[in-house]
Design an enzyme around this catalytic site. Sequence first.
Site, PDB file in Angstrom:
ATOM      1  N   ASN A   1     -35.900  63.316  18.868  1.00  0.00           N
ATOM      2  CA  ASN A   1     -36.926  63.921  20.307  1.00  0.00           C
ATOM      3  C   ASN A   1     -37.469  65.197  18.631  1.00  0.00           C
ATOM      4  O   ASN A   1     -37.170  66.078  18.587  1.00  0.00           O
ATOM      5  CB  ASN A   1     -36.383  65.254  21.088  1.00  0.00           C
ATOM      6  CG  ASN A   1     -37.783  65.983  21.760  1.00  0.00           C
ATOM      7  OD1 ASN A   1     -38.685  66.154  21.269  1.00  0.00           O
ATOM      8  ND2 ASN A   1     -37.471  66.191  22.963  1.00  0.00           N
ATOM      9  N   PHE A   2     -39.033  64.713  18.446  1.00  0.00           N
ATOM     10  CA  PHE A   2     -39.252  65.176  16.868  1.00  0.00           C
ATOM     11  C   PHE A   2     -40.754  65.396  17.746  1.00  0.00           C
ATOM     12  O   PHE A   2     -41.872  65.510  16.936  1.00  0.00           O
ATOM     13  CB  PHE A   2     -39.875  64.054  15.253  1.00  0.00           C
ATOM     14  CG  PHE A   2     -38.338  63.362  15.870  1.00  0.00           C
ATOM     15  CD1 PHE A   2     -37.682  64.523  15.072  1.00  0.00           C
ATOM     16  CD2 PHE A   2     -38.170  62.719  14.464  1.00  0.00           C
ATOM     17  CE1 PHE A   2     -35.946  64.039  14.404  1.00  0.00           C
ATOM     18  CE2 PHE A   2     -37.697  62.277  13.714  1.00  0.00           C
ATOM     19  CZ  PHE A   2     -36.006  63.089  13.311  1.00  0.00           C
TER      20      PHE A   2
ATOM     21  N   CYS B   1     -41.536  67.881  21.092  1.00  0.00           N
ATOM     22  CA  CYS B   1     -41.212  68.782  21.861  1.00  0.00           C
ATOM     23  C   CYS B   1     -42.587  70.522  20.928  1.00  0.00           C
ATOM     24  O   CYS B   1     -41.778  70.204  19.962  1.00  0.00           O
ATOM     25  CB  CYS B   1     -40.145  69.633  21.861  1.00  0.00           C
ATOM     26  SG  CYS B   1     -39.820  71.161  23.280  1.00  0.00           S
TER      27      CYS B   1
ATOM     28  N   CYS C   1     -78.569  58.921  45.536  1.00  0.00           N
ATOM     29  CA  CYS C   1     -78.179  60.346  44.898  1.00  0.00           C
ATOM     30  C   CYS C   1     -78.617  60.919  44.168  1.00  0.00           C
ATOM     31  O   CYS C   1     -78.908  62.247  43.721  1.00  0.00           O
ATOM     32  CB  CYS C   1     -76.510  59.890  44.711  1.00  0.00           C
ATOM     33  SG  CYS C   1     -76.388  59.388  43.060  1.00  0.00           S
TER      34      CYS C   1
END
Length: 436
Positions: free
Chosen positions: A135-136, A138, A349
């Site tokens: 996990n590089f 967070c 529209c």
Amino acid sequence: MADIRSNFLGIQSTNPFWLASAPPTDKEINVTRAFEAGWGGVVWKTLGEDPAVVNVNGPRYSTLLSQDRRVIGLNNIELITDRPLHTNLEEIKRVKRNWPDRAMIVSLMVPCEEQSWKAILPLVEDTGADGIELNFGCPHGMSERGMGAAVGQVPEYIQMVTAWCKHYSRLPVIVKLTPNITDVRQPARAAKAGGADAVSLINTINSVMGVDLDRMVMSPSTDGWGSHGGYCGPAVKPIALNMVAEIARDTQTAGLPISGIGGITTWRDAAEYIALGCGTVQVCTAAMVYGFKIVQDMCDGLSNFMDEHGYATIDDFKGQAVPTVKDWKNLNLNHIEKAVINQDACIQCGRCHVVCEDTSHQAITAIVDGVRHFEVKEEECVGCNLCVSICPVPECITMRALAPGEVDARTGIPVTGEYANWTTHPNNPQRISAAA
């Protein structure tokens, strides 16, 4: 029937849909429920050293909602697992033993010190896990402690830690990349240089979700104070797809296996990631919004898509869209398109006229012969696709490519059908000579 089984780095799973490292993968009870629902694998919520981190006991999540209250984006300030390391390891071992046909990846984050990684890696191997994810990425809380994105933003650190993990572990190493960086190719190259078996991306994006204007306090807040968090969900998908494509087409990382993450909610989202080179996809926000059983629709949808297009396996279309992603300078400037409005489908529209008149090229009528009528003025249309993008009726406005020999009503120049880009254009001061 299509075979949607996945073989990623030799890791077998029943389908390419993995739950990302996040709150849904923090405990045995959650992961077991996920596997019972049909998920092909999980990345266990990030483990760290003891003593465990401490999370806030207040709002950790906040959402950006559409007008019909669908979740467009989700922000969180939750950290890695706040449970003891041994508890997680015991549960991982049990789950893997009970579900041997599912992928079990363990996310890790410890201080950027060789001894810390050397100590935790054999503990994870002993669980029988199939691989590890570093996990590089967070962006909150842990990065303030020199971990997570603080490592992921420094290619030299990525290469160093990846090399440690390859040295001290026999498991496949997946490096999870942060999007909070200028050029995602640099950390991907560093991961490969360190020996990474694959990369996964994207992690969450730095974000502040809003401000309570009555209290003048940012949102979400704990006891009147807040902190930036990680942003995910459908809104980040285009950012993630771009980063995936950059790695897939970079000559230095082409062929590096990729696990795609970011806003995957439907089978179509997953198929787009696979078409850009991903071997698996990871999901978090969709599960937190709709529950684990959403994977069943994903599997059915992907299988049906593959059957319709004649793809027997995921590998049959993996990466097929990568060659179509180019730098802007290589786009064909001789290609001309014009918008076309289907009058039978038009609901009058007027949104196409308003946005074109106010913000673009004044190329759509509002009144013709005294009657409300919306039609493209080809002599003004530059083919920008804005009207197509905002029209509330699917396929009411489409784009038509001018055929060779047709005259562009806006410029009066015939379409040649020949390819020419910015590198040779006469308006480019650095143009390449045609003779060269």
